[in-house]
Design an enzyme around this catalytic site. Sequence first.
Site, mmCIF file in Angstrom:
data_model
loop_
_atom_site.group_PDB
_atom_site.id
_atom_site.type_symbol
_atom_site.label_atom_id
_atom_site.label_comp_id
_atom_site.label_asym_id
_atom_site.label_seq_id
_atom_site.Cartn_x
_atom_site.Cartn_y
_atom_site.Cartn_z
ATOM 1 N N HIS A 1 0.807 4.862 4.590
ATOM 2 C CA HIS A 1 0.673 5.305 3.253
ATOM 3 C C HIS A 1 1.889 4.812 2.265
ATOM 4 O O HIS A 1 1.701 5.175 1.061
ATOM 5 C CB HIS A 1 0.878 6.828 3.346
ATOM 6 C CG HIS A 1 0.542 7.643 2.274
ATOM 7 N ND1 HIS A 1 -0.488 7.438 1.438
ATOM 8 C CD2 HIS A 1 1.062 8.566 1.356
ATOM 9 C CE1 HIS A 1 -0.639 8.311 0.567
ATOM 10 N NE2 HIS A 1 0.450 8.953 0.287
HETATM 11 O O1 LIG Z 1 -2.236 15.082 -1.464
HETATM 12 C C1 LIG Z 1 -2.262 13.907 -1.945
HETATM 13 O O2 LIG Z 1 -3.633 13.628 -2.397
HETATM 14 C C2 LIG Z 1 -1.111 13.173 -2.437
HETATM 15 C C3 LIG Z 1 -0.125 13.300 -1.315
HETATM 16 C C4 LIG Z 1 1.113 12.321 -1.690
HETATM 17 O O3 LIG Z 1 1.342 12.200 -2.886
HETATM 18 C C5 LIG Z 1 1.881 12.059 -0.655
HETATM 19 C C6 LIG Z 1 3.060 11.318 -0.786
HETATM 20 C C7 LIG Z 1 4.010 10.822 -0.182
HETATM 21 C C8 LIG Z 1 5.223 10.058 -0.832
HETATM 22 O O4 LIG Z 1 5.079 8.880 -1.387
HETATM 23 C C9 LIG Z 1 6.599 10.489 -0.556
HETATM 24 O O5 LIG Z 1 6.867 11.473 -0.032
HETATM 25 O O6 LIG Z 1 7.438 9.579 -0.797
#
Ligand SMILES: O=C(O)CCC(=O)/C=C/C=C(\O)C(=O)O
Length: 289
Positions: A269
Site C-alpha cells: 500500500h
Molecule cells: O480507508 C481508506 O480508503 C484509506 C486508508 C488509508 O488512507 C490508509 C493509509 C495509511 C497510510 O498511508 C499511513 O498510515 O501511512
Amino acid sequence: MTTTTQALTEASTSQFVRIQEGDLDLQLHYNDCGAGAETVVMLHGSGPGASGWANFNRNLEPLVAAGYRVILMDCPGWSKSDPIVCSGSRSDLNARALKGLLDAIDIDRAHLIGNSMGGHSAVAFALANPQRVGKLVLMGGGTGGASPFAPMPTEGIKLLQGLYREPTIDNLKKMMNVFVYDTSELTEELFQTRLDNMLSRRDHLENFVASLAANPRQFPDFGPRLAEIKAQTLIVWGSNDRFVPMDTGLRLLAGLPNAELHVFNRCGHWAQWEHADTFNRMVLDFLTH
Ligand SMILES: O=C(O)CCC(=O)/C=C/C=C(\O)C(=O)O
C-alpha cells in the site's frame, strides 16, 4: 520557504498557518520545501501517526532538486495540525483544508500527489476546485467506496482501525507488516518513530475512533463523478495492496478521462516508499511532459 541549498529536514521546513474556510477555523501544520514557479502538494494517508513527512520523506528531495516547491500538508486530525472529529466526508474536509492552506499561503494552482486518503482528498479537491489543479498523482486511493472484489473492510483497514482503538507496538507491527510487501525494510527505528508519532497525539487517535462511530463511511465513493475531472492523472498502485485493493485503481482508470495507470509488482500500500526511486522518476517525467 526553504531553498535547495539548505538541508531538507522536518524541523527546518516546518510551518503553521491558521485557516478559515467556511465553518473550518483551525491551525494546520505543513512542511514547505524548496522554491519554484510550480508547486506540488503531497497529501498523506489515514493511518495512526501518519504525516506528510512520514509518508513522503523518500519523495520530496528529487522534486525540490528539479525546481518544484513542495508542500506537505498535515490534514486536520493528524500530526501537528489541530484535532477534529469528522462526522461527514473526510475527503471533502481535507479538500476544504487544502483550499484554506493554498489561499493562506497565496498559491493559486498546484499539482497534487495523494496517498490513500490523500488520493481521495485530492479527487475531492479537484472536483470542487478544478481550476486550481495542475496534474494529479493518485496512489492506493482516489475514490472511496467499496471494492466489489475484495472482502470489505480489507484486512489492512481492519488492522488500521484496530490500531486506532488499541495503539500498541504489537498492533502497529501487525498493521505495518500488512502495509508493505517486503517487510524486511521495516526497521525497529521506523516502528519506534511511528509509535512516537501516534502516541504523541492521543487526541487524534480518540477523534478518529469517534469519527468512525459518527460516520463509518468517512470516504464517500466519487466513482460517479470521476468523468468531471479533466486533469492529467497518473494512477500508481501496488499489486499486493491489502488496504485498498487494486481494482480501485482500475475503477479510477475507467472513470478518469485523462488517466494512465502504473502497477508495481511486489508492492503493497506504500508504492511511493516501497519503490521510491522508480516512483520519483515516473512522477518527474509525468509532471514535466
Ligand atoms: O480507508 C481508506 O480508503 C484509506 C486508508 C488509508 O488512507 C490508509 C493509509 C495509511 C497510510 O498511508 C499511513 O498510515 O501511512
